[in-house]
Design a protein around this motif. Structure first.
Motif, PDB file in Angstrom:
ATOM      1  N   VAL A   9      33.678 -79.871  17.746  1.00  0.00           N
ATOM      2  CA  VAL A   9      33.862 -80.205  16.117  1.00  0.00           C
ATOM      3  C   VAL A   9      34.443 -79.218  15.653  1.00  0.00           C
ATOM      4  CG1 VAL A   9      32.175 -80.898  14.370  1.00  0.00           C
ATOM      5  CG2 VAL A   9      31.537 -81.569  16.519  1.00  0.00           C
ATOM      6  N   GLU A  10      35.620 -79.397  15.172  1.00  0.00           N
ATOM      7  CA  GLU A  10      36.657 -78.225  14.879  1.00  0.00           C
ATOM      8  C   GLU A  10      37.530 -78.756  13.752  1.00  0.00           C
ATOM      9  OE1 GLU A  10      38.265 -75.200  13.457  1.00  0.00           O
ATOM     10  OE2 GLU A  10      36.994 -74.396  15.103  1.00  0.00           O
ATOM     11  N   ASP A  15      43.438 -73.997  16.079  1.00  0.00           N
ATOM     12  CA  ASP A  15      42.291 -73.788  16.868  1.00  0.00           C
ATOM     13  C   ASP A  15      41.875 -74.766  17.913  1.00  0.00           C
ATOM     14  OD1 ASP A  15      41.966 -71.406  15.694  1.00  0.00           O
ATOM     15  OD2 ASP A  15      39.966 -71.899  14.266  1.00  0.00           O
ATOM     16  N   VAL A  16      42.102 -75.868  17.548  1.00  0.00           N
ATOM     17  CA  VAL A  16      41.928 -77.167  18.443  1.00  0.00           C
ATOM     18  C   VAL A  16      43.008 -77.054  19.647  1.00  0.00           C
ATOM     19  CG1 VAL A  16      41.950 -79.716  18.820  1.00  0.00           C
ATOM     20  CG2 VAL A  16      40.975 -78.660  16.738  1.00  0.00           C
ATOM     21  N   LEU A  17      44.262 -76.761  19.245  1.00  0.00           N
ATOM     22  CA  LEU A  17      45.439 -76.796  20.072  1.00  0.00           C
ATOM     23  C   LEU A  17      45.077 -75.469  21.281  1.00  0.00           C
ATOM     24  CD1 LEU A  17      48.022 -77.671  21.400  1.00  0.00           C
ATOM     25  CD2 LEU A  17      49.109 -76.057  19.488  1.00  0.00           C
ATOM     26  N   ALA A  18      44.658 -74.453  20.722  1.00  0.00           N
ATOM     27  CA  ALA A  18      44.275 -73.120  21.570  1.00  0.00           C
ATOM     28  C   ALA A  18      43.140 -73.493  22.494  1.00  0.00           C
ATOM     29  CB  ALA A  18      44.069 -72.164  20.683  1.00  0.00           C
ATOM     30  N   PHE A  19      42.119 -74.262  21.977  1.00  0.00           N
ATOM     31  CA  PHE A  19      40.972 -74.536  22.693  1.00  0.00           C
ATOM     32  C   PHE A  19      41.188 -75.484  23.712  1.00  0.00           C
ATOM     33  CE2 PHE A  19      37.511 -77.293  23.591  1.00  0.00           C
ATOM     34  CZ  PHE A  19      36.261 -76.316  23.723  1.00  0.00           C
ATOM     35  N   SER A  20      42.004 -76.496  23.582  1.00  0.00           N
ATOM     36  CA  SER A  20      42.440 -77.480  24.363  1.00  0.00           C
ATOM     37  C   SER A  20      43.431 -76.804  25.574  1.00  0.00           C
ATOM     38  CB  SER A  20      43.361 -78.759  23.654  1.00  0.00           C
ATOM     39  OG  SER A  20      42.505 -79.152  22.889  1.00  0.00           O
ATOM     40  N   ARG A  21      44.142 -76.054  25.266  1.00  0.00           N
ATOM     41  CA  ARG A  21      44.793 -75.342  26.216  1.00  0.00           C
ATOM     42  C   ARG A  21      44.186 -74.566  27.171  1.00  0.00           C
ATOM     43  NH1 ARG A  21      49.069 -71.830  23.683  1.00  0.00           N
ATOM     44  NH2 ARG A  21      49.617 -71.330  25.741  1.00  0.00           N
ATOM     45  N   ALA A  22      43.152 -73.751  26.439  1.00  0.00           N
ATOM     46  CA  ALA A  22      42.400 -72.943  27.269  1.00  0.00           C
ATOM     47  C   ALA A  22      41.445 -73.896  28.339  1.00  0.00           C
ATOM     48  CB  ALA A  22      41.248 -72.167  26.414  1.00  0.00           C
ATOM     49  N   ILE A  23      40.980 -74.850  27.700  1.00  0.00           N
ATOM     50  CA  ILE A  23      39.937 -75.578  28.709  1.00  0.00           C
ATOM     51  C   ILE A  23      40.889 -76.336  29.733  1.00  0.00           C
ATOM     52  CG2 ILE A  23      38.772 -77.582  28.427  1.00  0.00           C
ATOM     53  CD1 ILE A  23      37.067 -75.641  27.545  1.00  0.00           C
ATOM     54  N   LYS A 111      35.516 -66.495  17.754  1.00  0.00           N
ATOM     55  CA  LYS A 111      37.018 -66.856  17.754  1.00  0.00           C
ATOM     56  C   LYS A 111      37.798 -65.461  18.223  1.00  0.00           C
ATOM     57  CE  LYS A 111      36.989 -71.361  15.447  1.00  0.00           C
ATOM     58  NZ  LYS A 111      37.559 -71.940  14.383  1.00  0.00           N
ATOM     59  N   PRO A 112      38.349 -65.479  19.306  1.00  0.00           N
ATOM     60  CA  PRO A 112      39.120 -64.265  19.388  1.00  0.00           C
ATOM     61  C   PRO A 112      40.674 -64.405  18.803  1.00  0.00           C
ATOM     62  CG  PRO A 112      38.968 -65.303  21.389  1.00  0.00           C
ATOM     63  CD  PRO A 112      38.212 -66.189  20.655  1.00  0.00           C
ATOM     64  N   ALA A 116      44.778 -65.167  25.595  1.00  0.00           N
ATOM     65  CA  ALA A 116      44.072 -64.967  26.760  1.00  0.00           C
ATOM     66  C   ALA A 116      42.547 -64.467  26.659  1.00  0.00           C
ATOM     67  CB  ALA A 116      44.722 -63.426  27.498  1.00  0.00           C
ATOM     68  N   GLN A 117      42.351 -63.737  25.612  1.00  0.00           N
ATOM     69  CA  GLN A 117      40.837 -63.402  25.280  1.00  0.00           C
ATOM     70  C   GLN A 117      39.846 -64.856  25.250  1.00  0.00           C
ATOM     71  OE1 GLN A 117      43.490 -62.207  23.730  1.00  0.00           O
ATOM     72  NE2 GLN A 117      43.410 -60.057  23.879  1.00  0.00           N
ATOM     73  N   LEU A 118      40.858 -65.812  24.350  1.00  0.00           N
ATOM     74  CA  LEU A 118      40.013 -67.237  24.447  1.00  0.00           C
ATOM     75  C   LEU A 118      39.733 -67.631  25.807  1.00  0.00           C
ATOM     76  CD1 LEU A 118      38.959 -69.331  22.512  1.00  0.00           C
ATOM     77  CD2 LEU A 118      41.229 -70.410  22.697  1.00  0.00           C
ATOM     78  N   VAL A 119      40.795 -67.720  26.541  1.00  0.00           N
ATOM     79  CA  VAL A 119      40.208 -68.045  27.882  1.00  0.00           C
ATOM     80  C   VAL A 119      39.496 -67.592  28.741  1.00  0.00           C
ATOM     81  CG1 VAL A 119      41.277 -68.507  30.219  1.00  0.00           C
ATOM     82  CG2 VAL A 119      42.790 -69.118  28.126  1.00  0.00           C
ATOM     83  N   LYS A 120      39.238 -66.380  28.576  1.00  0.00           N
ATOM     84  CA  LYS A 120      38.222 -65.385  29.278  1.00  0.00           C
ATOM     85  C   LYS A 120      36.935 -65.673  28.496  1.00  0.00           C
ATOM     86  CE  LYS A 120      36.499 -62.133  31.894  1.00  0.00           C
ATOM     87  NZ  LYS A 120      36.392 -62.538  33.286  1.00  0.00           N
TER      88      LYS A 120
END
Length: 139
Positions: A9-10, A15-23, A111-112, A116-120
């Motif tokens: 829920v965002e 942020d959705v794009l970054a989250f999706s790429r990280a996941i 949220k970083p 790379a910090q988001l992935v971690k």
């Protein structure tokens, strides 16, 4: 790592794009179900339009209903009560952190600024929920 469905829920497209790429880097097979506001998420859940997720990620600052209100409603729902719910927000305000836990969050992540910090951060979070801790069967 066994995580089939993630509800996000965002409202921020970036942020959705970054989250999706990280996941996708961490759990490529996971389905991400995203809503840009809490009201639409609750209505879809209430209508049975989506399956029960393995985990929720919830922003606090959402248009209309806040992330805290959404969390409160999720925790009041018998079918969703035991699903891990993690706040993922820009706020590190101690009062907001305390309130997220009082409302039933399983974590409060800030949220970083870098990918790379988001992935971690997400790797650590998902590892905790799906590799380290035991979850109840009835979810």
């Amino acid at each position: 790592m066994k995580c089939d469905t993630i509800h996000l829920v965002e409202d921020s497209e970036a942020d959705v794009l970054a989250f999706s790429r990280a996941i996708r880097k961490l759990v490529p097979e996971a389905k991400i179900v995203r809503w840009s506001n809490a009201k639409d998420a609750l209505e879809a859940i209430d209508r049975g339009e989506t399956s029960c997720p393995d985990i929720f990620f919830i922003d606090l600052n959402l248009p209309g209903m806040s992330g805290l209100d959404f969390l409160r409603r999720v925790r009041a729902n018998r079918e969703l009560k035991l699903v891990p719910a993690v706040v993922l927000t820009t706020s590190s305000d101690p009062k907001e952190v305390q309130q997220t836990f009082l409302e039933g969050a399983g974590g409060h992540l800030v949220k970083p600024t870098g990918f790379a910090q988001l992935v971690k951060l997400l790797q650590n979070c998902l590892s905790y929920w799906f590799e380290t801790t035991l979850l109840p069967l009835a979810r």
